[in-house]
Design a protein around this motif. Sequence first.
Motif, PDB file in Angstrom:
ATOM      1  N   ARG A  49       0.832  -1.206   0.000  1.00 14.28           N
ATOM      2  CA  ARG A  49       0.000   0.000   0.000  1.00 14.28           C
ATOM      3  C   ARG A  49       0.869   1.261   0.000  1.00 14.28           C
ATOM      4  O   ARG A  49       0.561   2.241  -0.693  1.00 14.28           O
ATOM      5  CB  ARG A  49      -0.926  -0.022   1.224  1.00 14.28           C
ATOM      6  N   ASN A  95       2.156   1.843  -3.439  1.00 12.82           N
ATOM      7  CA  ASN A  95       1.067   2.375  -4.263  1.00 12.82           C
ATOM      8  C   ASN A  95       0.837   3.858  -3.994  1.00 12.82           C
ATOM      9  O   ASN A  95       0.669   4.646  -4.929  1.00 12.82           O
ATOM     10  CB  ASN A  95      -0.231   1.619  -3.991  1.00 12.82           C
ATOM     11  N   CYS A 146      -4.608  -2.717  -2.257  1.00  9.50           N
ATOM     12  CA  CYS A 146      -3.226  -2.904  -2.709  1.00  9.50           C
ATOM     13  C   CYS A 146      -3.248  -3.298  -4.180  1.00  9.50           C
ATOM     14  O   CYS A 146      -4.097  -4.078  -4.603  1.00  9.50           O
ATOM     15  CB  CYS A 146      -2.545  -4.015  -1.914  1.00  9.50           C
ATOM     16  N   GLN A 147      -2.302  -2.764  -4.930  1.00  6.58           N
ATOM     17  CA  GLN A 147      -2.257  -3.026  -6.364  1.00  6.58           C
ATOM     18  C   GLN A 147      -0.848  -3.435  -6.769  1.00  6.58           C
ATOM     19  O   GLN A 147       0.140  -2.852  -6.302  1.00  6.58           O
ATOM     20  CB  GLN A 147      -2.663  -1.766  -7.121  1.00  6.58           C
ATOM     21  N   ASP A 186       1.690  -3.814 -10.114  1.00  5.47           N
ATOM     22  CA  ASP A 186       1.822  -3.206 -11.430  1.00  5.47           C
ATOM     23  C   ASP A 186       2.291  -4.180 -12.501  1.00  5.47           C
ATOM     24  O   ASP A 186       2.044  -3.957 -13.684  1.00  5.47           O
ATOM     25  CB  ASP A 186       2.797  -2.024 -11.349  1.00  5.47           C
TER      26      ASP A 186
END
Length: 188
Positions: A36, A39, A80-81, A83
């Motif tokens: 997080r 991000n 949360c991502q 990429d």
Amino acid sequence: MPALFLDRDGTINVDTSYPSDPADIVLRPEMLPVIRTANLVGLPAIIVSNQSGIARGYFGWSEFAAVNGRLLELLEAEKCQLDLVLACAYHSSGTGILAAGDHPMRKPNPGMLLHARDLLGLDMGRSIIVGDKADDMEAGRRAGLRDGWHVGSKFNRKSGDVAFVEHKLITGNDHRRLCDLIAGLGRA
């Protein structure tokens, strides 16, 4: 721009030994603030994962994709991502074309990290890696990364390469220090 490189099994999720069923994926909650933070400050969060279970015939790419899809869903639910996800299936115990133990993409070799660098234009000298195995740390060192954070490691050490420092990642304080480092990289 620097990046946060992450191993998958044993780092982001609990390692269940060759995970092939999406229902078995359980996140490691202590890693959520780390992802997080990356991000929030705009650092790419990139998975680099050895997947010898494919080479060994335990499961195929479709099962890997299903497990990874579940991981991404669980992370998204936690805000949360990721990429980019890179995986290497080569292994010396593999069959057919995947029977290659020292493939350039297989950690401890830096191929996946360097491929991410080329795809995203990353500054490797300011990037960091988080993983649960010595191969993760070695791949980071070979790729010219700044720091490695070893999940479960009980010591901090410098490798023979003074530019790469390996840190422990056990306690809540360790995770906060990592989040502070990531935040600083995003501001720099």
